[in-house]
Design a protein around this motif. Sequence first.
Motif, PDB file in Angstrom:
ATOM      1  N   THR A   1       0.849  -1.179   0.000  1.00 14.58           N
ATOM      2  CA  THR A   1       0.000   0.000   0.000  1.00 14.58           C
ATOM      3  C   THR A   1       0.882   1.226   0.000  1.00 14.58           C
ATOM      4  N   ALA A   2       0.634   2.109  -0.901  1.00 15.91           N
ATOM      5  CA  ALA A   2       1.425   3.332  -0.996  1.00 15.91           C
ATOM      6  C   ALA A   2       0.501   4.528  -0.817  1.00 15.91           C
ATOM      7  N   GLN A   3       0.852   5.396   0.101  1.00 13.16           N
ATOM      8  CA  GLN A   3       0.081   6.623   0.279  1.00 13.16           C
ATOM      9  C   GLN A   3       0.485   7.567  -0.846  1.00 13.16           C
ATOM     10  N   THR A   4      -0.488   8.101  -1.494  1.00 12.54           N
ATOM     11  CA  THR A   4      -0.205   9.025  -2.582  1.00 12.54           C
ATOM     12  C   THR A   4      -0.205  10.451  -2.057  1.00 12.54           C
ATOM     13  N   SER A   5      -0.018  11.393  -2.919  1.00 14.92           N
ATOM     14  CA  SER A   5      -0.006  12.793  -2.517  1.00 14.92           C
ATOM     15  C   SER A   5      -1.363  13.225  -1.985  1.00 14.92           C
ATOM     16  N   GLY A   6      -2.399  12.433  -2.202  1.00 18.49           N
ATOM     17  CA  GLY A   6      -3.723  12.755  -1.679  1.00 18.49           C
ATOM     18  C   GLY A   6      -3.751  12.777  -0.166  1.00 18.49           C
ATOM     19  N   VAL A   7      -2.967  11.919   0.489  1.00 14.95           N
ATOM     20  CA  VAL A   7      -2.908  11.903   1.949  1.00 14.95           C
ATOM     21  C   VAL A   7      -2.295  13.203   2.454  1.00 14.95           C
ATOM     22  N   LEU A   8      -1.197  13.613   1.844  1.00  9.56           N
ATOM     23  CA  LEU A   8      -0.556  14.864   2.240  1.00  9.56           C
ATOM     24  C   LEU A   8      -1.472  16.061   1.981  1.00  9.56           C
ATOM     25  N   LEU A   9      -2.155  16.040   0.859  1.00  7.68           N
ATOM     26  CA  LEU A   9      -3.076  17.119   0.526  1.00  7.68           C
ATOM     27  C   LEU A   9      -4.211  17.199   1.546  1.00  7.68           C
ATOM     28  N   ALA A  10      -4.744  16.059   1.968  1.00  6.83           N
ATOM     29  CA  ALA A  10      -5.819  16.047   2.959  1.00  6.83           C
ATOM     30  C   ALA A  10      -5.334  16.577   4.306  1.00  6.83           C
ATOM     31  N   LEU A  11      -4.110  16.228   4.696  1.00  8.88           N
ATOM     32  CA  LEU A  11      -3.550  16.746   5.951  1.00  8.88           C
ATOM     33  C   LEU A  11      -3.377  18.259   5.895  1.00  8.88           C
ATOM     34  N   VAL A  12      -2.849  18.755   4.798  1.00  8.53           N
ATOM     35  CA  VAL A  12      -2.654  20.204   4.645  1.00  8.53           C
ATOM     36  C   VAL A  12      -4.004  20.916   4.631  1.00  8.53           C
ATOM     37  N   ALA A  13      -4.974  20.364   3.911  1.00  8.70           N
ATOM     38  CA  ALA A  13      -6.298  20.990   3.841  1.00  8.70           C
ATOM     39  C   ALA A  13      -6.953  21.023   5.218  1.00  8.70           C
ATOM     40  N   ALA A  14      -6.829  19.939   5.992  1.00  6.21           N
ATOM     41  CA  ALA A  14      -7.408  19.916   7.336  1.00  6.21           C
ATOM     42  C   ALA A  14      -6.731  20.954   8.230  1.00  6.21           C
ATOM     43  N   GLY A  15      -5.418  21.088   8.115  1.00  3.23           N
ATOM     44  CA  GLY A  15      -4.703  22.079   8.911  1.00  3.23           C
ATOM     45  C   GLY A  15      -5.091  23.501   8.559  1.00  3.23           C
ATOM     46  N   VAL A  16      -5.193  23.793   7.278  1.00  4.88           N
ATOM     47  CA  VAL A  16      -5.570  25.139   6.837  1.00  4.88           C
ATOM     48  C   VAL A  16      -6.998  25.456   7.286  1.00  4.88           C
ATOM     49  N   LEU A  17      -7.904  24.486   7.138  1.00  5.97           N
ATOM     50  CA  LEU A  17      -9.285  24.722   7.570  1.00  5.97           C
ATOM     51  C   LEU A  17      -9.363  24.930   9.081  1.00  5.97           C
ATOM     52  N   HIS A  18      -8.545  24.189   9.835  1.00  3.07           N
ATOM     53  CA  HIS A  18      -8.544  24.359  11.280  1.00  3.07           C
ATOM     54  C   HIS A  18      -8.058  25.768  11.652  1.00  3.07           C
ATOM     55  N   LEU A  19      -6.987  26.236  11.005  1.00  3.58           N
ATOM     56  CA  LEU A  19      -6.499  27.588  11.279  1.00  3.58           C
ATOM     57  C   LEU A  19      -7.538  28.643  10.901  1.00  3.58           C
ATOM     58  N   LEU A  20      -8.236  28.435   9.786  1.00  3.38           N
ATOM     59  CA  LEU A  20      -9.293  29.368   9.396  1.00  3.38           C
ATOM     60  C   LEU A  20     -10.429  29.392  10.411  1.00  3.38           C
ATOM     61  N   SER A  21     -10.784  28.223  10.921  1.00  3.40           N
ATOM     62  CA  SER A  21     -11.880  28.171  11.897  1.00  3.40           C
ATOM     63  C   SER A  21     -11.486  28.873  13.193  1.00  3.40           C
ATOM     64  N   ARG A  22     -10.231  28.751  13.597  1.00  7.21           N
ATOM     65  CA  ARG A  22      -9.767  29.425  14.816  1.00  7.21           C
ATOM     66  C   ARG A  22      -9.713  30.938  14.608  1.00  7.21           C
ATOM     67  N   ALA A  23      -9.304  31.354  13.401  1.00  5.93           N
ATOM     68  CA  ALA A  23      -9.183  32.789  13.141  1.00  5.93           C
ATOM     69  C   ALA A  23     -10.548  33.461  12.992  1.00  5.93           C
ATOM     70  N   THR A  24     -11.496  32.759  12.371  1.00  3.22           N
ATOM     71  CA  THR A  24     -12.804  33.368  12.110  1.00  3.22           C
ATOM     72  C   THR A  24     -13.852  33.016  13.149  1.00  3.22           C
ATOM     73  N   GLY A  25     -13.642  31.931  13.889  1.00  6.34           N
ATOM     74  CA  GLY A  25     -14.640  31.500  14.869  1.00  6.34           C
ATOM     75  C   GLY A  25     -15.823  30.802  14.237  1.00  6.34           C
ATOM     76  N   ALA A  26     -15.709  30.431  12.965  1.00  4.27           N
ATOM     77  CA  ALA A  26     -16.809  29.766  12.265  1.00  4.27           C
ATOM     78  C   ALA A  26     -16.813  28.279  12.610  1.00  4.27           C
ATOM     79  N   VAL A  27     -17.916  27.837  13.190  1.00  4.75           N
ATOM     80  CA  VAL A  27     -18.030  26.445  13.609  1.00  4.75           C
ATOM     81  C   VAL A  27     -18.093  25.515  12.400  1.00  4.75           C
ATOM     82  N   TRP A  28     -18.756  25.939  11.334  1.00 10.45           N
ATOM     83  CA  TRP A  28     -18.901  25.068  10.172  1.00 10.45           C
ATOM     84  C   TRP A  28     -17.549  24.774   9.523  1.00 10.45           C
ATOM     85  N   VAL A  29     -16.579  25.696   9.608  1.00 12.31           N
ATOM     86  CA  VAL A  29     -15.248  25.446   9.058  1.00 12.31           C
ATOM     87  C   VAL A  29     -14.515  24.438   9.932  1.00 12.31           C
ATOM     88  N   ALA A  30     -14.722  24.499  11.250  1.00 14.37           N
ATOM     89  CA  ALA A  30     -14.124  23.509  12.153  1.00 14.37           C
ATOM     90  C   ALA A  30     -14.684  22.119  11.868  1.00 14.37           C
TER      91      ALA A  30
END
Length: 156
Positions: free
Chosen positions: A5-34
């Motif tokens: 089993t090989a993790q493709t760049s999709g795993v890294l992309l999902a981790l980065v996207a989750a991190g960016v969305l988490h930072l956005l939710s903390r900065a804006t206070g939007a629950v739906w982004v969290a």
Amino acid sequence: MRPRTAQTSGVLLALVAAGVLHLLSRATGAVWVALLSAAVLGLLPAALLLRPRLDGVRVRRHVHGAPVAGTATATELVVRNAGRRPSPPLVVQDEMPGHAPVRVAVPALAPGAEVAVPLARAALARTSGPAGAARLTARSPLGLVRSAGVLALPGE
């Protein structure tokens, strides 16, 4: 065959996207982004648990006639699911010595089902038999994880 089993760049992309969305939710206070961040992060374990299994997939090759260099050789590739679970959709790359490699897409197969794919292959050189290998590749339903394996095909 033990697929790897090989993790493709999709795993890294999902981790980065989750991190960016988490930072956005903390900065804006939007629950739906969290919640969206948690959903994206939840995709990773789901993709790893639901990775495609190639254990029960078997491949046979039938060569019709003797290969002559410079002509097309009629072959038939038979893919069978000998496992207890449905197989994922596959890409099979057939590598036969003295012939051009061929890639074939195979649909998902029910347990015990098989599909025969007729092929006309360009013979590059005369060979003694149809030995070679079949490389199997399948992606998870979410496209984040890829399973691959190599099956040795014996000569006749």
